[in-house]
Design an enzyme around this catalytic site. Structure first.
Site: not given
Length: 366
Positions: A56, A58, A174, A176, A190, A210, A296, A298, A304
């Site tokens: 950690h 510290e 799509s 780019w 990502r 991805l 990422e 559609g 949703s």
């Protein structure tokens, strides 16, 4: 006019900058930075929690001082831990080192800590001051705070769209819409996320990997929502590393076994409406130590998450191009009035080459 920062605030700002070095590497642990200052306000040592399972912040700092710093002051953006986990309690090391004062940005909401670290230090005679740059400290670890208190990951929605509000042409093309700087930014998102999620349509049309390629960082867990398990097994998500996790409603044993041979794990969910229950998906991901989820997907997936109130943060890249009628990033949210719209706070704007990045936090209950 903003007031000048105090000495404590300046040192805490440094602790926050140090903490950010752990972004993408320490999760599901929080990002923590620390420094030790002597009585003449000289920085003796500084460090951060660099990687999950390692020292950690510290202890990283005290190690540089041979575990001794009598009479010194420690700054840390999150309350030191007081329990045994992958590493021993930081409070023990602080007390043993002879630290006289500890300045804490914010308390740790983890039930194993939650004020107990501060109490342990004070019981040992250490002066502890809490709440320096508290809002900034909480904001830095917003994903951890949500994950540890609700059992759900922090959900970031990201999409690129044309100036006239289209994320794909009428034919579905799509790539780019946005420029190279925006693509690099997406890879950066990502790299600091534990998992990245798309739906079946995006996996079919774009065939994305991805992965993190344009910046330094580790690849996130790849997640696909495939309600009827119809996605072709030749997609890059199934034929290239790292592992991919598929959520579906259909327990087709033959298809599942075929994907398993490719190293793909399939989780069969129960959805009474014929749709994947997103909250159950999020709970499953949370149990797999996903504290931040990047979506990422559609239009269907984005809609949703928004309709069910499961999004926490939005990153929209607007490109200076007009595509006309096509696929909008957000579909029907069943709203009748403008004042019913999903509102954003802490909105920022930034140029990414030719594109404009707009980010904001979803206002809960607003």
């Amino acid at each position: 006019m903003r007031r000048p920062r105090t000495k404590d605030e300046k040192f805490m700002a440094l602790a926050l900058r140090l903490a950010k070095r752990g972004a993408g590497w320490v999760s599901p642990n929080p990002m923590v930075g620390s420094l030790v200052v002597d009585q003449k306000e000289r920085v003796l040592a500084q460090g951060c929690h660099r990687c999950y399972g390692e020292l950690h912040a510290e202890r990283e700092v005290l190690k540089k001082l041979d575990w001794m710093a009598p009479g010194a002051t420690m700054y840390v953006n999150l309350e030191p831990c007081c329990h045994y986990g992958k590493t021993p309690p930081c409070t023990e090391a602080i007390i043993h080192a002879g630290i006289k004062r500890v300045v804490v940005g914010t308390l740790d909401p983890n039930p194993l800590v939650a004020g107990k670290g501060v109490e342990a230090l004070r019981s040992a005679g250490v002066q502890v001051d809490v709440g320096v740059l508290e809002e900034e400290c909480q904001d830095l670890n917003r994903a951890f705070f949500k994950w540890i208190t609700t059992g759900l990951p922090w959900v970031v929605l990201k999409w690129a769209q044309s100036l006239d509000g289209t994320m794909a042409t009428a034919s579905g093309h799509s790539q780019w819409i946005s420029g190279p700087e925006a693509l690099k930014y997406a890879h950066g998102l990502r790299a600091i996320s534990d998992a990245v999620l798309v739906g079946r349509e995006t996996a079919t049309l774009d065939d994305p990997q991805l992965t993190v390629r344009l910046v330094k960082g580790k690849d996130p867990l790849r997640v696909v929502l495939d309600t009827h398990l119809t996605l072709s097994s030749d997609r890059k998500l199934f034929t290239t590393p790292p592992p991919t996790l598929v959520f579906t409603l259909k327990g087709d044993s033959t298809k599942i076994e075929g994907l398993k041979r490719k190293g793909v794990e399939v989780v069969v969910q129960k959805g009474p409406t014929g749709e994947l229950p997103l909250e159950s998906v999020l709970k499953e991901l949370s149990e797999r130590q996903v504290a931040q989820l990047l979506v990422e997907g559609g239009s269907k997936v984005i809609t949703s998450f928004l309709r069910q109130g499961l999004a926490d943060e939005i990153h929209t890249i607007v490109a200076p191009i007009i595509l006309g009628q096509g696929s909008p990033p957000v579909g029907n949210l069943n709203l009748e009035r403008v004042d019913q719209g999903i509102k954003l706070e802490k909105v920022t704007h930034k140029r990414l080459g030719r594109d404009l990045l707009v980010t904001g936090r979803v206002t809960k209950g607003g």
